[in-house]
Design a protein around this motif. Structure first.
Motif, PDB file in Angstrom:
ATOM      1  N   GLY A 244       0.809  -1.208   0.000  1.00 44.69           N
ATOM      2  CA  GLY A 244       0.000   0.000   0.000  1.00 44.69           C
ATOM      3  C   GLY A 244       0.839   1.253   0.000  1.00 44.69           C
ATOM      4  O   GLY A 244       2.054   1.212   0.230  1.00 44.69           O
ATOM      5  N   VAL A 245       0.172   2.357  -0.264  1.00 43.73           N
ATOM      6  CA  VAL A 245       0.829   3.658  -0.305  1.00 43.73           C
ATOM      7  C   VAL A 245       0.172   4.567   0.731  1.00 43.73           C
ATOM      8  O   VAL A 245      -1.036   4.481   0.958  1.00 43.73           O
ATOM      9  CB  VAL A 245       0.689   4.289  -1.717  1.00 43.73           C
ATOM     10  CG1 VAL A 245       1.143   5.737  -1.740  1.00 43.73           C
ATOM     11  CG2 VAL A 245       1.458   3.464  -2.748  1.00 43.73           C
ATOM     12  N   VAL A 246       0.992   5.394   1.377  1.00 41.06           N
ATOM     13  CA  VAL A 246       0.462   6.452   2.235  1.00 41.06           C
ATOM     14  C   VAL A 246       0.811   7.776   1.564  1.00 41.06           C
ATOM     15  O   VAL A 246       1.975   8.043   1.281  1.00 41.06           O
ATOM     16  CB  VAL A 246       1.097   6.437   3.646  1.00 41.06           C
ATOM     17  CG1 VAL A 246       0.486   7.545   4.502  1.00 41.06           C
ATOM     18  CG2 VAL A 246       0.926   5.079   4.309  1.00 41.06           C
ATOM     19  N   LEU A 247      -0.200   8.569   1.285  1.00 44.92           N
ATOM     20  CA  LEU A 247       0.025   9.877   0.670  1.00 44.92           C
ATOM     21  C   LEU A 247       0.053  10.928   1.766  1.00 44.92           C
ATOM     22  O   LEU A 247      -0.930  11.101   2.490  1.00 44.92           O
ATOM     23  CB  LEU A 247      -1.135  10.220  -0.249  1.00 44.92           C
ATOM     24  CG  LEU A 247      -1.096   9.825  -1.707  1.00 44.92           C
ATOM     25  CD1 LEU A 247      -2.276  10.457  -2.420  1.00 44.92           C
ATOM     26  CD2 LEU A 247       0.201  10.242  -2.367  1.00 44.92           C
ATOM     27  N   THR A 248       1.189  11.638   1.871  1.00 47.02           N
ATOM     28  CA  THR A 248       1.281  12.668   2.901  1.00 47.02           C
ATOM     29  C   THR A 248       1.147  14.059   2.286  1.00 47.02           C
ATOM     30  O   THR A 248       1.189  14.206   1.069  1.00 47.02           O
ATOM     31  CB  THR A 248       2.639  12.606   3.624  1.00 47.02           C
ATOM     32  OG1 THR A 248       3.658  12.809   2.649  1.00 47.02           O
ATOM     33  CG2 THR A 248       2.846  11.287   4.317  1.00 47.02           C
ATOM     34  N   LYS A 249       1.022  15.041   3.160  1.00 48.44           N
ATOM     35  CA  LYS A 249       1.012  16.455   2.787  1.00 48.44           C
ATOM     36  C   LYS A 249      -0.131  16.803   1.838  1.00 48.44           C
ATOM     37  O   LYS A 249       0.007  17.673   0.975  1.00 48.44           O
ATOM     38  CB  LYS A 249       2.375  16.864   2.214  1.00 48.44           C
ATOM     39  CG  LYS A 249       3.502  16.415   3.140  1.00 48.44           C
ATOM     40  CD  LYS A 249       4.845  16.991   2.793  1.00 48.44           C
ATOM     41  CE  LYS A 249       5.933  16.241   3.574  1.00 48.44           C
ATOM     42  NZ  LYS A 249       7.261  16.735   3.364  1.00 48.44           N
ATOM     43  N   LEU A 250      -1.228  16.105   1.991  1.00 50.86           N
ATOM     44  CA  LEU A 250      -2.417  16.410   1.204  1.00 50.86           C
ATOM     45  C   LEU A 250      -2.922  17.810   1.508  1.00 50.86           C
ATOM     46  O   LEU A 250      -3.589  18.427   0.684  1.00 50.86           O
ATOM     47  CB  LEU A 250      -3.510  15.385   1.535  1.00 50.86           C
ATOM     48  CG  LEU A 250      -4.164  14.721   0.338  1.00 50.86           C
ATOM     49  CD1 LEU A 250      -3.123  13.913  -0.422  1.00 50.86           C
ATOM     50  CD2 LEU A 250      -5.301  13.830   0.766  1.00 50.86           C
ATOM     51  N   ASP A 251      -2.594  18.290   2.706  1.00 48.29           N
ATOM     52  CA  ASP A 251      -3.006  19.648   3.090  1.00 48.29           C
ATOM     53  C   ASP A 251      -2.385  20.703   2.179  1.00 48.29           C
ATOM     54  O   ASP A 251      -2.939  21.787   2.000  1.00 48.29           O
ATOM     55  CB  ASP A 251      -2.653  19.935   4.561  1.00 48.29           C
ATOM     56  CG  ASP A 251      -1.231  19.527   4.918  1.00 48.29           C
ATOM     57  OD1 ASP A 251      -0.793  18.444   4.482  1.00 48.29           O
ATOM     58  OD2 ASP A 251      -0.561  20.291   5.631  1.00 48.29           O
ATOM     59  N   CYS A 268      -1.169  -0.438  -6.951  1.00 41.38           N
ATOM     60  CA  CYS A 268      -1.031  -0.506  -5.508  1.00 41.38           C
ATOM     61  C   CYS A 268      -2.009   0.475  -4.842  1.00 41.38           C
ATOM     62  O   CYS A 268      -2.046   1.645  -5.203  1.00 41.38           O
ATOM     63  CB  CYS A 268       0.410  -0.091  -5.214  1.00 41.38           C
ATOM     64  SG  CYS A 268       0.957  -0.660  -3.683  1.00 41.38           S
ATOM     65  N   PRO A 269      -2.808   0.021  -3.885  1.00 41.70           N
ATOM     66  CA  PRO A 269      -3.830   0.909  -3.326  1.00 41.70           C
ATOM     67  C   PRO A 269      -3.264   1.955  -2.366  1.00 41.70           C
ATOM     68  O   PRO A 269      -2.273   1.706  -1.687  1.00 41.70           O
ATOM     69  CB  PRO A 269      -4.740  -0.053  -2.551  1.00 41.70           C
ATOM     70  CG  PRO A 269      -3.842  -1.165  -2.147  1.00 41.70           C
ATOM     71  CD  PRO A 269      -2.837  -1.318  -3.267  1.00 41.70           C
ATOM     72  N   ILE A 270      -3.925   3.091  -2.301  1.00 41.15           N
ATOM     73  CA  ILE A 270      -3.616   4.080  -1.266  1.00 41.15           C
ATOM     74  C   ILE A 270      -4.345   3.609  -0.014  1.00 41.15           C
ATOM     75  O   ILE A 270      -5.555   3.391  -0.047  1.00 41.15           O
ATOM     76  CB  ILE A 270      -4.125   5.473  -1.669  1.00 41.15           C
ATOM     77  CG1 ILE A 270      -3.417   5.953  -2.945  1.00 41.15           C
ATOM     78  CG2 ILE A 270      -3.890   6.484  -0.531  1.00 41.15           C
ATOM     79  CD1 ILE A 270      -4.010   7.218  -3.528  1.00 41.15           C
TER      80      ILE A 270
END
Ligand code: GDP
Length: 296
Positions: A244-251, A268-270
């Motif tokens: 899996g993926v973690v997406l950061t800094k979406l803010d 690959c899923p988030i």
């Protein structure tokens, strides 16, 4: 809000579509051209955009839709459904081993937010009444171990470390044993990042993987880097078979290209998204909610 650029544009396009009672094939074609442009400007992968528009078009330009009572709404529904599918369809949950501890290996380039996300994940697990252990395997970045220890203290999560003179593989193995001995049901391995992907980094991560057989290999990427984040994910996935993926800094991500492309490009899923520096700024990723947010 994250993705405001994309959301504003799409809401504008669909506002126009909705306000028209009847729609012609040209109206729909024109709207989809605008959607295409909006997605490209949001830094969504070119091929992903092409496939997406083709799928929507196939369903939207038909007599069933055009002759329906509210054709604009039907088109928007189709876009919503396809956006959701693009981002993985359903929520992809964190693995849980039936032979605890569940091992989560965190990977990523330096600065992506790996250490911060490790802390956030530990906090989330604690809230769910788990007993996570953080393991400090980043022996190269000065202060990485200290950073994790400070986070652990703040969150009241134990941190396992052997300093920076022992290899990451040995630290990971010893950390796993420590978790078994102390009844920790989740182990979060905070591995080293580099400024760029290189062979040494991958080799080390493969060795840690071999030694600990993780249930999850999560790649942490910075959403603000757009297609670079997607390329990083693709390389890591090829080498490590991420779960899996973690997406950061979406803010700080007004565009949204990474969120919309990662799953389609890499397969690959988030699993999680982070939108802030605070320890509670981590959420599971729900493709349907994200699609609705973008479409307003
Ligand atoms: P690592 O090198 O990958 O371990 O990165 P760090 O965890 O040290 O994070 C690098 C910087 O990004 C730190 O200043 C974090 O506070 C910041 N950061 C991490 N996640 C987020 C996020 O979701 N939003 C924002 N705005 N900053 C973040």
């Amino acid at each position: 809000m994250a993705f405001e650029g994309l959301a504003n544009r799409l809401q504008n396009v669909f506002g126009k579509l909705r306000s028209k009672g009847k729609l012609t094939e040209e109206d729909v074609g024109e709207a989809l051209r605008e959607v295409r442009l909006a997605l490209l400007e949001a830094d969504v992968n070119f091929k992903v955009v092409k496939d997406f528009i083709a799928k929507v078009k196939e369903q939207a330009i038909g007599q069933d839709v055009l002759k329906s009572f509210t054709p604009g709404m039907v088109v928007i529904d189709i876009v919503n459904k396809e956006l959701t599918a693009l981002m993985g369809g359903t929520q992809s949950k964190l693995a849980r081993s039936n032979r605890p501890p569940t091992v989560i290996m965190m990977a990523g380039l330096q600065g992506a937010g790996k250490t911060t996300t490790s802390g956030k994940l530990a906090k989330m697990l604690m809230k769910q009444n788990h007993r996570p252990l953080l393991v400090a395997c980043d022996i190269y970045r000065p202060a990485a171990i200290k950073q994790l220890e400070v986070l652990g203290e703040q969150l009241k999560v134990p941190v396992f470390s052997l300093g920076d003179k022992v290899s990451p593989v040995e630290i990971a193995k010893a950390g796993l044993q420590h978790a078994k001995d102390n009844g920790n049901d989740y182990v979060i391995l905070d591995t080293a990042g580099r400024l760029h992907i290189d062979e040494n980094l991958m080799e080390e991560l493969k060795n840690v993987r071999e030694a600990t057989s993780p249930d999850e290999i999560l790649l942490v990427v910075d959403a603000m880097t757009g297609q670079d984040a997607v390329n990083v994910a693709e390389s890591f996935h090829q080498q490590l078979e991420l779960s899996g993926v973690v997406l950061t800094k979406l803010d700080g991500d007004t565009r949204g290209g990474a969120a919309l492309s990662v799953k389609a490009v890499t397969g690959c899923p988030i699993k999680f998204v982070a939108s802030g520096e605070k320890m509670d700024a981590l959420e599971p990723f729900y493709p349907d909610r994200m699609a609705s947010r973008i479409l307003g």
